[in-house]
Design an enzyme around this catalytic site. Structure first.
Site, short mmCIF file in Angstrom:
data_model
loop_
_atom_site.label_atom_id
_atom_site.label_comp_id
_atom_site.label_asym_id
_atom_site.label_seq_id
_atom_site.Cartn_x
_atom_site.Cartn_y
_atom_site.Cartn_z
N ASP A 58 17.86 6.31 50.73
CA ASP A 58 18.43 5.45 51.28
C ASP A 58 17.34 5.00 52.09
OD1 ASP A 58 19.96 5.83 49.71
OD2 ASP A 58 21.48 6.69 50.84
N LEU A 104 27.42 -2.32 44.29
CA LEU A 104 27.74 -2.30 46.01
C LEU A 104 26.44 -1.86 46.94
CD1 LEU A 104 30.90 -0.17 46.03
CD2 LEU A 104 30.81 -2.47 45.55
N LYS A 136 34.44 6.99 48.05
CA LYS A 136 32.91 7.00 47.11
C LYS A 136 33.62 8.07 46.39
CE LYS A 136 28.60 4.08 46.51
NZ LYS A 136 28.20 5.48 45.66
N ARG A 157 27.03 2.09 32.67
CA ARG A 157 26.86 0.93 33.31
C ARG A 157 25.91 0.19 32.38
NH1 ARG A 157 26.11 0.11 39.61
NH2 ARG A 157 24.24 1.47 39.66
N GLU A 198 34.65 6.15 37.92
CA GLU A 198 33.66 7.14 37.86
C GLU A 198 34.00 8.72 37.28
OE1 GLU A 198 31.11 5.61 40.02
OE2 GLU A 198 30.19 7.27 40.72
N LYS A 340 27.54 4.64 53.44
CA LYS A 340 27.03 5.85 53.11
C LYS A 340 27.09 7.08 54.47
CE LYS A 340 24.48 5.82 49.86
NZ LYS A 340 24.12 7.30 48.13
S1 IVH Z 1 34.17 -0.55 43.94
C1 IVH Z 1 31.45 -4.03 41.46
N1 IVH Z 1 35.03 2.20 44.42
O1 IVH Z 1 29.31 3.24 43.54
C2 IVH Z 1 31.90 -2.74 41.82
N2 IVH Z 1 33.12 1.34 43.24
O2 IVH Z 1 26.78 2.29 44.41
C3 IVH Z 1 32.98 -2.39 42.33
N3 IVH Z 1 32.06 4.02 43.67
O3 IVH Z 1 29.15 1.56 40.06
C4 IVH Z 1 32.95 -1.28 42.68
N4 IVH Z 1 33.37 5.77 44.46
O4 IVH Z 1 30.27 3.53 40.20
C5 IVH Z 1 34.24 0.99 44.32
N5 IVH Z 1 35.88 3.84 45.59
C6 IVH Z 1 35.42 3.64 44.42
C7 IVH Z 1 33.82 3.88 44.07
C8 IVH Z 1 33.12 3.17 43.73
C9 IVH Z 1 31.76 5.41 43.57
C10 IVH Z 1 30.86 4.09 42.47
C11 IVH Z 1 30.60 3.28 41.47
C12 IVH Z 1 29.94 2.31 41.15
C13 IVH Z 1 29.10 2.61 43.33
C14 IVH Z 1 28.25 1.96 43.12
#
Ligand code: IVH
Length: 677
Positions: A58, A104, A136, A157, A198, A340
């Site tokens: 990061d 994200l 997350k 993905r 996930e 993060k």
């Molecule tokens: S929402 C448009 N919610 O983080 C993307 N993502 O770095 C909507 N991820 O691709 C994703 N926990 O695989 C969302 N509570 C959460 C999440 C989450 C992990 C992952 C996901 C995403 C990635 C982005």
């Protein structure tokens, strides 16, 4: 070498950012950084590993963003990074996503959150929009497609546009329904539904898999994410079950008819539950800027208690109408941001470096530390893995080191403060003899392992006995490391069979007040003679034989004499005299482990399929019981299936069972069958 390069790079960059830069210097740095980041992206997305902690990665990205912001012309003149990485492996068929799967945007500080919120408040013209803050999850993104209620596809993905088709692997994950619970009346049924989530490994499963691998002499997984990503992209789908993978869903892809769509993230969470899909276990609602800060803090505080790996919080606008107004960029939505968390980091001093002798003789260097608390637990030791790793990090006795929990799980030394190194310190010299038995050590060609060559090393012996008595093997109560130390130290136990020759009088000589515990220990050892066969096989510590292989062997061989006779067909080392003699001696001493348990005659050779939720048994418990009785549990119904065990809300397996005329059982009938002799 590479990690050192990254650290150097970081130092150079930090200096460079503060100094005045020429556009040429900036261009050069941007080029180097982009290449380095691309290399780490490839490791992470395609090879399911990483060379540097996430926080370091990061930092590299932030440095790059900073440079790109200050030198937009230089940034445009060098090849760009693909926006969101690419996890396609080339080993699976690929599928296009109906809607691109975005990444994200990241936030690292309250100031970043403020920028995110201010922009949204500006676009919506409201100061207090509703947000939802979720943990997350740290795993592998997946898109699940259901048509008319049935799971038809699961896709990674990939590059955001198309990903690997991993349907077969995802379909066996225990909390992924093959069929949805759709309402017959009231509410609109989604005929086509795509949800995103996930794939992850719960932390206790991660620990269990690693312990098992270590015992079988296989390398550990560095991070739960690596375990999840590596497993679900294997062609052996059974691994996804054995390694306890799970899915949590947190976003809507597409839904038809549109009238079935929830109107907000909170409604989506509720809908997921109704449809029988696993959601994110916890989330926090928040309103406006202040609410946002509080909710993010709440996630941070709750984090140590999560059963799943998590590296931050995801902030989302709650209402889908608001999300549509705010929109998305090419790579990420503008209505969400990933906050993060920096991994917790502590400084402490290395008091000593000791060597731990494993049960196969591998010497593992361990840093003995001045105790510090890290993420809620006291840490006094951290593994230094192997000789190469110590040399690479140049960790020395007396050094101040930085400690982080890798993937927030295992405490790891991530760096050394060279400035505070005592003047007299010397690099650690890996000893040439075993610290437990003084036999010479050997370096294995091809691996980093250093092994004790002693034929009767008490260090190895202790670990072997501890393993034999451990929960996943014979589960002998009262025979923990302290007792093993005594038994080996007194010379009463020089090999596993000696456990069955222990004398009450000897044990009583240890102290006056321990009659009860001595009798309990002897009774527990006696009971272990009738343990399930797979436990004994696993307990013997045969190279490459973990629980799974031990269970297979137990089923095939049926008894210890059977193991001596037929085992070598599957595991060649069993033919060696040391195993043949060991097995024969255990049999002589009365170890009468058999497989399967007494019910074996009923269930042996029978194949079961489970569908729906049973009233009291979980899927794992039911599977264990069936297997313990000699049966097998398969994931799909075929003509050769003997029984289908049906619980509440059964899936399509029930229809198939009926079509093939396979007998159906409920839990009570299964239990009766298990009890029959
Ligand atoms: S929402 C448009 N919610 O983080 C993307 N993502 O770095 C909507 N991820 O691709 C994703 N926990 O695989 C969302 N509570 C959460 C999440 C989450 C992990 C992952 C996901 C995403 C990635 C982005």
């Amino acid at each position: 070498m590479k990690a050192r390069f990254v650290f150097l790079l970081l130092i150079l960059l930090t200096r460079a950012v503060s100094a005045a830069e020429t556009p040429d210097a900036a261009r050069e740095k941007i080029t180097v950084l982009r290449a380095e980041i691309a290399r780490h992206d490839d490791l992470y997305h395609r090879q399911s590993t990483s060379e540097i902690p996430d926080a370091t990665y990061d930092r590299l990205r932030r440095e790059l963003e900073e440079l790109e912001r200050r030198h937009p012309d230089a940034a445009r003149s060098v090849p760009s990074l693909a926006g969101i990485g690419d996890d396609r492996t080339g080993r699976f068929a690929t599928r296009r996503h109906a809607l691109p799967m975005l990444s994200l945007a990241k936030a690292y500080s309250p100031a970043d959150l403020q920028t995110f919120h201010a922009r949204i408040a500006g676009v919506l013209g409201r100061e207090n929009p509703e947000y939802v803050v979720e943990p997350k999850l740290d795993g592998l993104a997946v898109s699940l497609v259901y048509e008319h209620g049935s799971l038809v596809r699961a896709v990674t993905r990939g590059n955001g546009v198309e990903g690997d088709d991993i349907t077969a692997n995802v379909a066996v994950i225990s909390n992924v329904p093959r069929t949805l619970r759709l309402p017959d009346a009231g509410g609109v049924r989604p005929e086509r539904l795509e949800v995103r989530g996930e794939i992850y490994v719960p932390l206790d499963e991660f620990a269990r898999v690693n312990a098992e691998r270590e015992a079988a002499g296989e390398p550990r997984f560095a991070h739960p994410r690596a375990l999840a990503a590596g497993t679900v992209r294997q062609h052996d789908v059974a691994e996804s079950v054995r390694r306890g993978l799970r899915v949590a869903c947190f976003a809507l892809g597409t839904i038809e008819p549109a009238a079935a769509a929830p109107a907000s993230q909170r409604e989506l969470q509720a809908a997921l539950a109704t449809w029988g899909l696993p959601g994110i276990p916890v989330s926090w609602p928040a309103q406006g800027r202040a609410g946002l800060d509080e909710a993010v803090e709440a996630v941070r505080r709750a984090r140590d208690g999560f059963a799943f790996p998590s590296d931050g919080a995801v902030v989302k606008l709650n209402r889908f109408a608001d999300q549509r107004i705010v929109g998305a960029s090419d790579t990420a939505p503008r209505w969400a941001v990933a906050y993060k968390f920096e991994p917790e980091r502590r400084e402490t001093r290395v008091r000593a470096i000791t060597l731990q002798v494993g049960r196969t003789g591998v010497l593992t260097p361990v840093a003995e530390l001045e105790p510090v608390t890290l993420g809620g637990v006291t840490v006094a030791r951290a593994t230094l893995h192997n000789r190469e790793e110590i040399a690479r990090k140049d960790v020395r006795v007396g050094d101040m080191v930085y400690l982080e929990r890798a993937g927030d799980v295992i405490p790891a030394i991530v760096g050394v403060d060279r400035n505070r190194r005592p003047a007299e310190s010397r690099p650690f010299v890996f000893p040439s003899v075993c610290p437990a038995c003084f036999a010479p050590v050997s370096r294995e060609p091809e691996t980093v392992a250093v092994r004790c060559t002693g034929p009767a090393c008490p260090g190895q012996l202790r670990r072997q006995i501890e393993h034999y008595a451990s929960q996943r093997a014979l589960d002998i109560e009262g025979l923990g490391p302290a007792m093993v130390d005594i038994l080996v130290g007194q010379g009463w136990v020089t090999a596993i069979p000696d456990l069955y020759r222990l004398r009450r009088a000897d044990l009583l000589s240890l102290g006056r007040d321990n009659e009860r515990s001595v009798d309990q220990l002897l009774a527990a050892i006696e009971r272990s003679k009738r343990a399930e066969l797979w436990r004994v096989i696993h307990g013997l510590g045969i190279p490459q034989v973990g629980v799974t292989t031990a269970k297979d062997l137990a089923l095939r061989c049926g008894s210890l004499p059977g193991l001596a006779e037929k085992g070598p067909e599957w595991v060649a080392v069993l033919a060696e005299p040391r195993y043949q003699d060991l097995i024969a001696e255990l049999v002589r001493l009365g170890v009468a482990a058999t497989s399967p348990s007494p019910a074996a005659t009923t269930l042996r050779g029978k194949t079961f399929v489970l569908t729906g939720t049973l009233p009291t048994l979980s899927r794992v418990q039911a599977t264990e019981k069936i297997e313990a009785a000699g049966g097998r549990v398969a994931s799909s119904v075929s003509r050769s299936t003997d029984y289908v065990v049906v619980g509440a809300e059964p899936g399509a397996k029930l229809d198939r069972a009926r079509a093939f005329g396979v007998p159906l059982l409920d839990e009570a009938e299964l239990r009766r069958m298990l009890e029959r002799k």
